[in-house]
Design an enzyme around this catalytic site. Sequence first.
Site, short mmCIF file in Angstrom:
data_model
loop_
_atom_site.label_atom_id
_atom_site.label_comp_id
_atom_site.label_asym_id
_atom_site.label_seq_id
_atom_site.Cartn_x
_atom_site.Cartn_y
_atom_site.Cartn_z
CB SER A 207 -0.97 -0.04 1.19
OG SER A 207 -1.96 0.94 1.07
CG ASP A 315 -6.31 -2.14 -4.03
OD1 ASP A 315 -5.41 -2.89 -3.62
OD2 ASP A 315 -6.68 -1.11 -3.43
CG HIS A 363 -5.47 -2.55 0.17
ND1 HIS A 363 -4.97 -2.01 -0.99
CD2 HIS A 363 -4.96 -1.79 1.18
CE1 HIS A 363 -4.20 -0.97 -0.71
NE2 HIS A 363 -4.17 -0.83 0.60
#
Length: 529
Positions: A207, A315, A363
């Site tokens: 991320s 995502d 994610h």
Amino acid sequence: MVKLTDILLIFHYLFLLTFNIHCSILPNWTQGKGKSVFDTLSKLNGQQTQNSFHGRRYQHFQLKKFPNSTNVRCNDGSIPGYYTRLSQSKCSRKWLIFLEGGWYCFDDNTCQSRKRTHYDLFSSEFWSSERQLGGILSNNERINPGFYDFNAVYIPYCSSDLWSGKRWKKTKGLYFHGSRILDAVIDDLSKNNRFKKAKSVDFVGSSAGGIGVLLNIDRIARRIKKSFRRKIPVNGIVDSAWFLDYPAYRQSNCTHIYDCPPETAIQKGMSLWSPRIPRRCKRFQGPNKQWRCFMGHVIYRHLKNPVFIIQSLFDDAQLQMSKVPILEGGSNQKFSYIQQLGGFAAQTLRQAKGVFAHSCVDHEILTKSNWAYLSVNNQGLHQTLAYWKLSLANKFKRSKQKLPRGRKIVQKGCPNSDKNLPQMKDPSPRQFQLIDSCHISQVTNSNNRLFLNRTLTRCADAIPLIPLCNPSCTPLSHPVSGLKMSFIDLLELYNVRINLIAKSLGTTMDGLRKMNTQQQISLLYCSSR
């Protein structure tokens, strides 16, 4: 006799285990006392700790904070640091440096909200002296094939700037030192004799940490090479950081980080962060569009060091920022937008020279215990990474043969790994460039194979990119019932009349529900072909 304090300690530790806390906060004084306490905890935790300290050394990450004289700070001015866990193999010269993720803040409101709700991403004040981390940081070969024996470094995120900030002075009362913290970690590691002997370094992030890898890998590689005074491969692995500047489904006022499209949030944040952006991308984009260098599909072409991309085509964070949380449901038009967003992600990922893109809704893949066993076209993520790393290793060996011989790193009692390893052929690029296409050929259940083979030649290209079409995806939970959802359940959230479709296909709703997702997709999209 076991003391009352020891008994309370056991109950406290069991409480933490129940809630799946992944960091150990046992006080240091217990290491010298109460041997029976550690024996009890060892049995409960399934760990062999005849030597408690020795066992913990290779399972837990130890915090090292910088001295007060350092010139780097977390947002609130506290001193940052990093965690290390050495490989159990003293001969291991492979290193993995992991950047923690955790969104960002881009104005006064979002930064103050972050301070209230995610203080550990804002300050180092309450960081534990030890952490036990999983996923790609685990030392368990079953959970983490390919990386379990690496020396691992974990850098906590406390700068809220996508690891980009470089300005020393405060901005609106806060420090944004993301890229400066990375420099400090590398410089400190370079004093470590074991790190100095490194054979390879993998720079990994999830991320926001993945964006940090994209922005910093070339610069960090130069810093390592200068420190080592020899050539060493520095490769990147980026997880869930391929954010898109794609028009949102509906407009947002950007009062919260989760509601704000990334292109808008980053433009707002750059005035706070004073980011360090790679020069090549910066020049190419010009002064008004430098924010685009935070987008994976923009910066990737400007990188010199190899970077492998791991990305869900749907995502979860991207869906939130594009104003289409998938479990919110809605109209057919909304579901069509979600499919188009996934299609755009797949299209932009084709430029990557190493990629694993699956059609799941998730994610941050690499921090999960099942990361290695996600698959695309029946090939696991860990296998795909292994092919990519083999290709790079062969390329590096060929480049070394062309260079004059430099000084060799010799470790006493350790065999020369280069001599012992057989020369393996280069894998095909198709083996480490996998982008999901929802083809029904992915199904592996032998009971379904005959039916699917009949339809495969007629409609393999007819199936559109669909969330959850990949059988290795983690199922979503229904927002009302909490039960696992199939593809049919997902369509119902978007007002698709499944009962009418079932009737037209000569089956019933119960019949559809008894099928797995692959059978449902095959019947819906291939039955008329």
